[in-house]
Design a protein around this motif. Structure first.
Motif, PDB file in Angstrom:
ATOM      1  N   LEU A   1       1.004  -1.163   0.038  1.00  0.00           N
ATOM      2  CA  LEU A   1      -0.078  -0.027  -0.016  1.00  0.00           C
ATOM      3  C   LEU A   1       0.740   1.352  -0.073  1.00  0.00           C
ATOM      4  N   TRP A   2       1.977   1.307   0.894  1.00  0.00           N
ATOM      5  CA  TRP A   2       2.641   2.524   0.868  1.00  0.00           C
ATOM      6  C   TRP A   2       3.364   2.869  -0.343  1.00  0.00           C
ATOM      7  N   GLN A   3       3.854   1.771  -0.994  1.00  0.00           N
ATOM      8  CA  GLN A   3       4.495   1.929  -2.339  1.00  0.00           C
ATOM      9  C   GLN A   3       3.542   2.015  -3.664  1.00  0.00           C
ATOM     10  N   HIS A   4       2.372   1.689  -3.352  1.00  0.00           N
ATOM     11  CA  HIS A   4       1.627   1.752  -4.588  1.00  0.00           C
ATOM     12  C   HIS A   4       1.309   3.299  -5.212  1.00  0.00           C
ATOM     13  N   ARG A   5       1.271   3.221  -6.429  1.00  0.00           N
ATOM     14  CA  ARG A   5       1.475   4.466  -7.293  1.00  0.00           C
ATOM     15  C   ARG A   5       0.152   5.242  -7.018  1.00  0.00           C
ATOM     16  N   LEU A   6      -1.066   4.489  -6.784  1.00  0.00           N
ATOM     17  CA  LEU A   6      -2.126   5.357  -6.475  1.00  0.00           C
ATOM     18  C   LEU A   6      -2.447   5.566  -5.085  1.00  0.00           C
TER      19      LEU A   6
ATOM     20  N   LEU B   1      -1.595   7.763   1.531  1.00  0.00           N
ATOM     21  CA  LEU B   1      -0.856   7.600   2.879  1.00  0.00           C
ATOM     22  C   LEU B   1       0.163   8.282   3.392  1.00  0.00           C
ATOM     23  N   GLN B   2       1.076   8.563   2.257  1.00  0.00           N
ATOM     24  CA  GLN B   2       2.186   9.271   2.637  1.00  0.00           C
ATOM     25  C   GLN B   2       1.816  10.754   3.012  1.00  0.00           C
ATOM     26  N   ASP B   3       0.756  11.419   2.232  1.00  0.00           N
ATOM     27  CA  ASP B   3       0.473  12.636   2.639  1.00  0.00           C
ATOM     28  C   ASP B   3      -0.257  12.677   3.879  1.00  0.00           C
ATOM     29  N   TRP B   4      -1.084  11.716   4.454  1.00  0.00           N
ATOM     30  CA  TRP B   4      -1.615  11.710   5.686  1.00  0.00           C
ATOM     31  C   TRP B   4      -0.446  11.500   6.840  1.00  0.00           C
ATOM     32  N   ALA B   5       0.235  10.678   6.526  1.00  0.00           N
ATOM     33  CA  ALA B   5       1.460  10.391   7.481  1.00  0.00           C
ATOM     34  C   ALA B   5       2.263  11.636   7.661  1.00  0.00           C
ATOM     35  N   ALA B   6       2.279  12.517   6.742  1.00  0.00           N
ATOM     36  CA  ALA B   6       3.132  13.917   6.800  1.00  0.00           C
ATOM     37  C   ALA B   6       2.384  14.930   7.353  1.00  0.00           C
ATOM     38  N   GLY B   7       1.293  14.569   8.172  1.00  0.00           N
ATOM     39  CA  GLY B   7       0.694  15.731   8.917  1.00  0.00           C
ATOM     40  C   GLY B   7      -0.922  15.755   8.478  1.00  0.00           C
ATOM     41  N   GLY B   8      -1.619  14.775   8.313  1.00  0.00           N
ATOM     42  CA  GLY B   8      -3.030  14.542   7.981  1.00  0.00           C
ATOM     43  C   GLY B   8      -3.509  15.340   6.620  1.00  0.00           C
ATOM     44  N   ARG B   9      -2.625  15.398   5.648  1.00  0.00           N
ATOM     45  CA  ARG B   9      -2.733  16.216   4.392  1.00  0.00           C
ATOM     46  C   ARG B   9      -3.797  15.589   3.501  1.00  0.00           C
ATOM     47  N   VAL B  10      -4.495  16.146   2.881  1.00  0.00           N
ATOM     48  CA  VAL B  10      -5.398  15.575   1.813  1.00  0.00           C
ATOM     49  C   VAL B  10      -5.241  16.546   0.627  1.00  0.00           C
TER      50      VAL B  10
END
Length: 142
Positions: free
Chosen positions: A74-79, A84-93
């Motif tokens: 999931l973490w490395q999936h292109r879509l 997930l990475q944006d959310w982990a970086a501060g709850g970003r959407v």
């Protein structure tokens, strides 16, 4: 010295540490939850009114506690990975996800308004969608 002809490598975000649970039955339950949320997230791409981002975030959370393999995929999936990475970086959407969710909920709201449903169902659905949209647009953007 780096070669100026070579493109710079794309920045990668480190994969957060897994928080595996000790109980095997609980890990199996969470892994089933992760797969179900992933399936619902994929279905949300095609079904108006069914969210995608929320289910992918839940799948990532459950996978991080139950399956290293699914979590890494999931973490490395292109879509799904960027969500997930944006959310982990501060709850970003991302703004695109916000607009997609708004359009899908507007379509879902139109269906609910024109469908022959009890008024409590209509108001509950519209209120829930309004609350989710308010929360979503309050999130920081990428």
């Amino acid at each position: 010295m780096p070669d100026p002809e070579q493109p710079a490598p794309a920045p990668t975000r480190s994969i957060p540490a897994l928080r595996m649970l000790p109980s095997r039955p609980l890990r199996w339950l969470l892994q089933g939850c992760a797969w179900l949320c992933l399936a619902l997230g994929i279905a949300g791409v095609f079904i108006p009114g069914l969210p995608t981002t929320v289910f992918i975030l839940l799948a990532g959370w459950a996978a991080a506690r139950s399956s290293e393999r699914l979590h890494l995929w999931l973490w490395q999936h292109r879509l799904f990975g960027p969500m997930l990475q944006d959310w982990a970086a501060g709850g970003r959407v991302g703004r695109r996800a916000k607009w997609s969710a708004s359009a899908a909920m507007a379509l879902g709201a139109a269906v609910v308004c024109w469908a022959p449903v009890p008024s409590w169902v209509r108001w509950f659905s519209l209120t829930s969608m309004a609350c989710v949209l308010a929360w979503l647009w309050a999130r920081p953007e990428t």
